[in-house]
Motif scaffolding. Structure first.
Motif, short mmCIF file in Angstrom:
data_model
loop_
_atom_site.label_atom_id
_atom_site.label_comp_id
_atom_site.label_asym_id
_atom_site.label_seq_id
_atom_site.Cartn_x
_atom_site.Cartn_y
_atom_site.Cartn_z
N VAL A 18 0.82 -1.13 -0.12
CA VAL A 18 -0.09 -0.03 -0.03
C VAL A 18 0.98 1.20 0.10
O VAL A 18 1.86 1.39 0.96
CB VAL A 18 -0.84 -0.10 1.15
N HIS A 19 0.61 2.01 -0.95
CA HIS A 19 1.24 3.49 -1.13
C HIS A 19 0.49 4.55 -0.89
O HIS A 19 -0.69 4.67 -1.54
CB HIS A 19 2.13 3.51 -2.53
N SER A 20 0.78 5.53 -0.16
CA SER A 20 -0.25 6.48 0.12
C SER A 20 0.49 7.65 -0.48
O SER A 20 1.70 8.11 -0.14
CB SER A 20 -0.24 6.63 1.72
N GLY A 21 -0.38 8.77 -0.69
CA GLY A 21 0.13 10.08 -1.51
C GLY A 21 -0.58 11.13 -0.60
O GLY A 21 -1.27 10.64 0.25
N GLU A 22 -0.68 12.30 -1.16
CA GLU A 22 -1.40 13.32 -0.50
C GLU A 22 -2.82 13.06 -0.77
O GLU A 22 -3.81 13.37 0.28
CB GLU A 22 -1.05 14.73 -0.99
N VAL A 23 -3.38 12.67 -1.91
CA VAL A 23 -4.85 12.53 -2.04
C VAL A 23 -5.22 11.18 -2.48
O VAL A 23 -6.42 10.78 -2.36
CB VAL A 23 -5.06 13.46 -3.03
N GLY A 59 5.65 -12.66 -10.43
CA GLY A 59 6.16 -11.09 -10.93
C GLY A 59 5.01 -10.26 -11.64
O GLY A 59 5.23 -8.99 -11.79
N GLU A 60 3.83 -10.94 -11.70
CA GLU A 60 2.86 -10.03 -11.99
C GLU A 60 2.31 -9.05 -10.87
O GLU A 60 2.43 -9.34 -9.76
CB GLU A 60 1.43 -11.12 -12.29
N LYS A 61 1.79 -7.84 -11.65
CA LYS A 61 1.36 -7.07 -10.73
C LYS A 61 -0.01 -6.22 -10.81
O LYS A 61 -0.08 -6.01 -12.17
CB LYS A 61 2.35 -5.61 -10.36
N VAL A 62 -0.79 -6.03 -10.05
CA VAL A 62 -2.11 -5.55 -10.30
C VAL A 62 -2.01 -4.31 -9.31
O VAL A 62 -2.14 -4.49 -8.10
CB VAL A 62 -3.21 -6.43 -10.11
N SER A 63 -2.36 -3.16 -9.82
CA SER A 63 -2.44 -1.77 -8.80
C SER A 63 -3.91 -1.30 -8.97
O SER A 63 -4.33 -1.07 -10.34
CB SER A 63 -1.36 -1.11 -9.23
N VAL A 64 -4.34 -0.86 -7.97
CA VAL A 64 -5.55 -0.13 -7.69
C VAL A 64 -5.33 1.19 -7.36
O VAL A 64 -4.65 1.38 -6.04
CB VAL A 64 -6.64 -0.88 -7.10
N CYS A 65 -5.45 2.26 -7.91
CA CYS A 65 -5.11 3.56 -7.11
C CYS A 65 -6.57 4.32 -7.06
O CYS A 65 -7.59 4.15 -8.12
CB CYS A 65 -4.34 4.40 -8.43
N MET A 66 -6.87 4.76 -6.05
CA MET A 66 -8.12 5.35 -5.47
C MET A 66 -8.02 6.81 -4.86
O MET A 66 -6.74 6.90 -4.33
CB MET A 66 -8.77 4.39 -4.58
N VAL A 67 -8.82 7.57 -4.76
CA VAL A 67 -8.74 8.87 -4.12
C VAL A 67 -9.10 8.34 -2.82
O VAL A 67 -10.17 8.16 -2.28
CB VAL A 67 -9.71 9.86 -4.85
N ALA A 68 -8.03 8.61 -2.02
CA ALA A 68 -8.44 8.17 -0.41
C ALA A 68 -7.31 8.95 0.15
O ALA A 68 -5.95 9.02 -0.14
CB ALA A 68 -8.64 6.94 -0.38
N HIS A 69 -7.30 9.30 1.49
CA HIS A 69 -6.33 9.90 2.49
C HIS A 69 -6.82 9.65 3.97
O HIS A 69 -7.73 9.46 4.11
CB HIS A 69 -6.07 11.22 2.27
N ASP A 70 -5.80 9.37 4.64
CA ASP A 70 -6.09 9.15 5.95
C ASP A 70 -7.08 7.81 6.29
O ASP A 70 -7.98 7.80 7.04
CB ASP A 70 -6.85 10.27 6.62
N VAL A 71 -6.84 7.09 5.39
CA VAL A 71 -7.51 5.80 5.64
C VAL A 71 -6.71 4.45 6.03
O VAL A 71 -5.43 4.42 5.51
CB VAL A 71 -8.17 5.27 4.29
N PRO A 72 -7.01 3.59 6.98
CA PRO A 72 -6.06 2.67 7.35
C PRO A 72 -5.85 1.55 6.18
O PRO A 72 -6.67 1.56 5.31
CB PRO A 72 -6.99 1.76 8.41
N GLU A 73 -4.71 1.04 6.38
CA GLU A 73 -4.18 0.46 5.19
C GLU A 73 -4.98 -0.96 4.84
O GLU A 73 -5.34 -1.21 3.64
CB GLU A 73 -2.80 -0.22 5.27
N ASP A 74 -5.54 -1.48 5.72
CA ASP A 74 -6.35 -2.78 5.64
C ASP A 74 -7.81 -2.20 4.97
O ASP A 74 -8.27 -3.15 4.33
CB ASP A 74 -6.76 -3.46 6.94
N ALA A 75 -8.25 -1.12 5.30
CA ALA A 75 -9.60 -0.73 4.70
C ALA A 75 -9.45 -0.39 3.02
O ALA A 75 -10.07 -0.53 2.28
CB ALA A 75 -10.07 0.43 5.41
#
Length: 86
Positions: A8-13, A24-40
């Protein structure tokens, strides 16, 4: 894909959840969220992927509205709401 790691990588928003597979496969999901626990964030990313796999370009059929309601309730329970992009 055999899941071996979740990052889990957090940015500003935004938060990005990266699922890493055995080969070595990777699937990424990027969502608008901040101050959210990693498990959520991981839970919401999984929900988004389920919604994508269920996506169908055909017109709505009987049961689609019920499925949408279930997905909205799941999103509310994790503190995330999906907004359609235009």
């Amino acid at each position: 894909m055999q899941l071996i790691e979740t990052n889990v990588h957090s940015g500003e928003v935004t938060m990005t959840v990266e699922f890493v597979g055995e080969g070595g496969e990777k699937v990424s999901v990027c969502m608008v969220a901040h101050d959210v626990p990693e498990d959520a964030a991981v839970t919401r990313a999984k929900e988004i992927m389920v919604q994508l796999t269920a996506f169908d370009s055909d017109p709505p059929q009987q049961g689609d509205i019920e499925d949408e309601t279930v997905n909205e309730e799941a999103a509310e329970n994790t503190g995330f709401m999906s907004e359609p992009r235009s």
